[in-house]
Design a protein around this motif. Structure first.
Motif, mmCIF file in Angstrom:
data_model
loop_
_atom_site.group_PDB
_atom_site.id
_atom_site.type_symbol
_atom_site.label_atom_id
_atom_site.label_comp_id
_atom_site.label_asym_id
_atom_site.label_seq_id
_atom_site.Cartn_x
_atom_site.Cartn_y
_atom_site.Cartn_z
ATOM 1 N N ASN A 1 70.560 19.945 55.521
ATOM 2 C CA ASN A 1 71.112 19.201 56.661
ATOM 3 C C ASN A 1 71.052 17.698 56.470
ATOM 4 O OD1 ASN A 1 71.718 21.551 58.048
ATOM 5 N ND2 ASN A 1 69.759 21.599 59.114
ATOM 6 N N MET A 2 70.089 17.243 55.685
ATOM 7 C CA MET A 2 69.947 15.801 55.499
ATOM 8 C C MET A 2 71.036 15.262 54.586
ATOM 9 S SD MET A 2 65.893 15.226 55.162
ATOM 10 C CE MET A 2 66.036 13.456 55.115
ATOM 11 N N GLY A 3 71.221 15.926 53.465
ATOM 12 C CA GLY A 3 72.249 15.492 52.520
ATOM 13 C C GLY A 3 71.996 14.095 51.980
ATOM 14 N N GLY A 4 72.876 13.667 51.091
ATOM 15 C CA GLY A 4 72.856 12.308 50.550
ATOM 16 C C GLY A 4 71.532 11.890 49.960
ATOM 17 N N ASP A 5 71.297 10.597 50.025
ATOM 18 C CA ASP A 5 70.121 9.985 49.423
ATOM 19 C C ASP A 5 68.829 10.512 50.040
ATOM 20 O OD1 ASP A 5 69.208 8.132 47.475
ATOM 21 O OD2 ASP A 5 68.709 6.728 49.084
ATOM 22 N N LYS A 6 68.813 10.695 51.346
ATOM 23 C CA LYS A 6 67.596 11.154 52.013
ATOM 24 C C LYS A 6 67.208 12.556 51.567
ATOM 25 C CE LYS A 6 68.085 8.303 56.117
ATOM 26 N NZ LYS A 6 68.156 8.263 57.566
ATOM 27 N N GLY A 7 68.163 13.445 51.525
ATOM 28 C CA GLY A 7 67.882 14.808 51.078
ATOM 29 C C GLY A 7 67.432 14.836 49.631
ATOM 30 N N ALA A 8 68.081 14.029 48.800
ATOM 31 C CA ALA A 8 67.719 13.960 47.381
ATOM 32 C C ALA A 8 66.295 13.436 47.222
ATOM 33 C CB ALA A 8 68.702 13.079 46.614
ATOM 34 N N MET A 9 65.944 12.403 47.967
ATOM 35 C CA MET A 9 64.594 11.835 47.853
ATOM 36 C C MET A 9 63.532 12.828 48.304
ATOM 37 S SD MET A 9 64.686 9.195 46.244
ATOM 38 C CE MET A 9 62.915 9.293 46.230
ATOM 39 N N LEU A 10 63.813 13.543 49.350
ATOM 40 C CA LEU A 10 62.853 14.533 49.826
ATOM 41 C C LEU A 10 62.681 15.628 48.779
ATOM 42 C CD1 LEU A 10 60.948 15.378 51.999
ATOM 43 C CD2 LEU A 10 62.839 16.464 53.200
ATOM 44 N N GLN A 11 63.775 16.071 48.172
ATOM 45 C CA GLN A 11 63.698 17.106 47.137
ATOM 46 C C GLN A 11 62.928 16.595 45.919
ATOM 47 O OE1 GLN A 11 64.926 20.424 47.372
ATOM 48 N NE2 GLN A 11 63.499 20.530 45.669
ATOM 49 N N ILE A 12 63.199 15.376 45.500
ATOM 50 C CA ILE A 12 62.478 14.792 44.363
ATOM 51 C C ILE A 12 60.975 14.743 44.661
ATOM 52 C CG2 ILE A 12 62.053 12.629 43.100
ATOM 53 C CD1 ILE A 12 65.110 12.114 43.328
ATOM 54 N N ALA A 13 60.628 14.259 45.839
ATOM 55 C CA ALA A 13 59.214 14.134 46.207
ATOM 56 C C ALA A 13 58.536 15.499 46.236
ATOM 57 C CB ALA A 13 59.086 13.445 47.561
ATOM 58 N N MET A 14 59.192 16.469 46.840
ATOM 59 C CA MET A 14 58.590 17.796 46.936
ATOM 60 C C MET A 14 58.407 18.412 45.548
ATOM 61 S SD MET A 14 60.321 19.188 50.431
ATOM 62 C CE MET A 14 59.290 20.623 50.558
ATOM 63 N N ASP A 15 59.417 18.281 44.689
ATOM 64 C CA ASP A 15 59.311 18.805 43.325
ATOM 65 C C ASP A 15 58.183 18.116 42.567
ATOM 66 O OD1 ASP A 15 61.424 20.508 43.767
ATOM 67 O OD2 ASP A 15 62.850 19.402 42.531
ATOM 68 N N LEU A 16 58.115 16.801 42.682
ATOM 69 C CA LEU A 16 57.109 16.019 41.967
ATOM 70 C C LEU A 16 55.697 16.446 42.355
ATOM 71 C CD1 LEU A 16 56.438 13.585 40.132
ATOM 72 C CD2 LEU A 16 56.600 12.156 42.164
ATOM 73 N N PHE A 17 55.443 16.567 43.645
ATOM 74 C CA PHE A 17 54.108 16.932 44.105
ATOM 75 C C PHE A 17 53.799 18.393 43.792
ATOM 76 C CE2 PHE A 17 54.518 12.899 46.084
ATOM 77 C CZ PHE A 17 53.223 12.437 46.225
ATOM 78 N N LYS A 18 54.791 19.255 43.903
ATOM 79 C CA LYS A 18 54.595 20.679 43.606
ATOM 80 C C LYS A 18 54.277 20.893 42.122
ATOM 81 C CE LYS A 18 57.147 25.019 44.115
ATOM 82 N NZ LYS A 18 58.435 25.562 44.539
ATOM 83 N N GLN A 19 55.010 20.234 41.248
ATOM 84 C CA GLN A 19 54.823 20.400 39.800
ATOM 85 C C GLN A 19 53.503 19.826 39.296
ATOM 86 O OE1 GLN A 19 58.189 18.485 38.005
ATOM 87 N NE2 GLN A 19 59.644 20.017 38.728
ATOM 88 N N ASN A 20 52.940 18.898 40.038
ATOM 89 C CA ASN A 20 51.751 18.191 39.552
ATOM 90 C C ASN A 20 50.491 18.462 40.360
ATOM 91 O OD1 ASN A 20 52.787 16.439 37.262
ATOM 92 N ND2 ASN A 20 54.284 16.055 38.870
ATOM 93 N N GLY A 21 50.498 19.492 41.176
ATOM 94 C CA GLY A 21 49.275 19.852 41.896
ATOM 95 C C GLY A 21 48.992 19.014 43.113
ATOM 96 N N GLY A 22 50.027 18.545 43.782
ATOM 97 C CA GLY A 22 49.841 17.794 45.020
ATOM 98 C C GLY A 22 49.468 16.344 44.791
ATOM 99 N N LEU A 23 49.005 15.718 45.846
ATOM 100 C CA LEU A 23 48.668 14.293 45.826
ATOM 101 C C LEU A 23 47.627 13.973 44.748
ATOM 102 C CD1 LEU A 23 48.770 11.433 47.002
ATOM 103 C CD2 LEU A 23 47.124 12.178 48.731
ATOM 104 N N GLU A 24 46.559 14.740 44.696
ATOM 105 C CA GLU A 24 45.506 14.456 43.721
ATOM 106 C C GLU A 24 46.014 14.606 42.297
ATOM 107 O OE1 GLU A 24 42.286 16.980 44.984
ATOM 108 O OE2 GLU A 24 41.613 15.509 46.446
#
Length: 120
Positions: free
Chosen positions: A5-28
């Motif tokens: 529903n977000m689409g565009g830059d906002k949706g892309a940024m949220l997806q990037i952030a979620m992938d990044l944190f998921k692939q690397n074990g979260g914030l820590e």
């Protein structure tokens, strides 16, 4: 559903952030990657309550790896250069918002709230 529903830059940024944190074990895990790569001062500034030190798109590639950036870029139909630039721009802000008390603790890590707050 939110991402669609977000689409565009906002949706892309949220997806990037979620992938990044998921692939690397979260914030820590993300913070550990930056510390291990020699960017301890930058990572500490993002957690602290002071100003965030910047990080470049090239440094993001150095820490996360060219293949990981390329994989994210392909999934989002963006260029690897754009993805690394967006991470460099938004990651310090996201980590800062996830650690409002200036430290990583049990209240840290609400990625969705942090990213949504940044993109308003």
């Amino acid at each position: 559903a939110v991402l669609g529903n977000m689409g565009g830059d906002k949706g892309a940024m949220l997806q990037i952030a979620m992938d990044l944190f998921k692939q690397n074990g979260g914030l820590e895990g993300v913070l550990a990657k930056f510390n291990d790569a020699g960017f301890t001062e930058q990572a500490a500034s993002w957690v602290s309550q002071g100003d965030n030190l910047p990080i470049s798109a090239e440094q993001i590639i150095q820490v996360l790896g060219r293949d990981n950036i390329a994989s994210m870029a392909e999934k989002l139909t963006m260029s690897p250069t754009d993805v690394s630039a967006k991470i460099a721009e938004y990651l310090p802000q996201a980590i800062n918002k996830m650690t409002p008390n200036g430290k990583v603790d049990s209240n840290s890590g609400n990625l969705l709230a942090a990213v949504m707050g940044m993109l308003k």
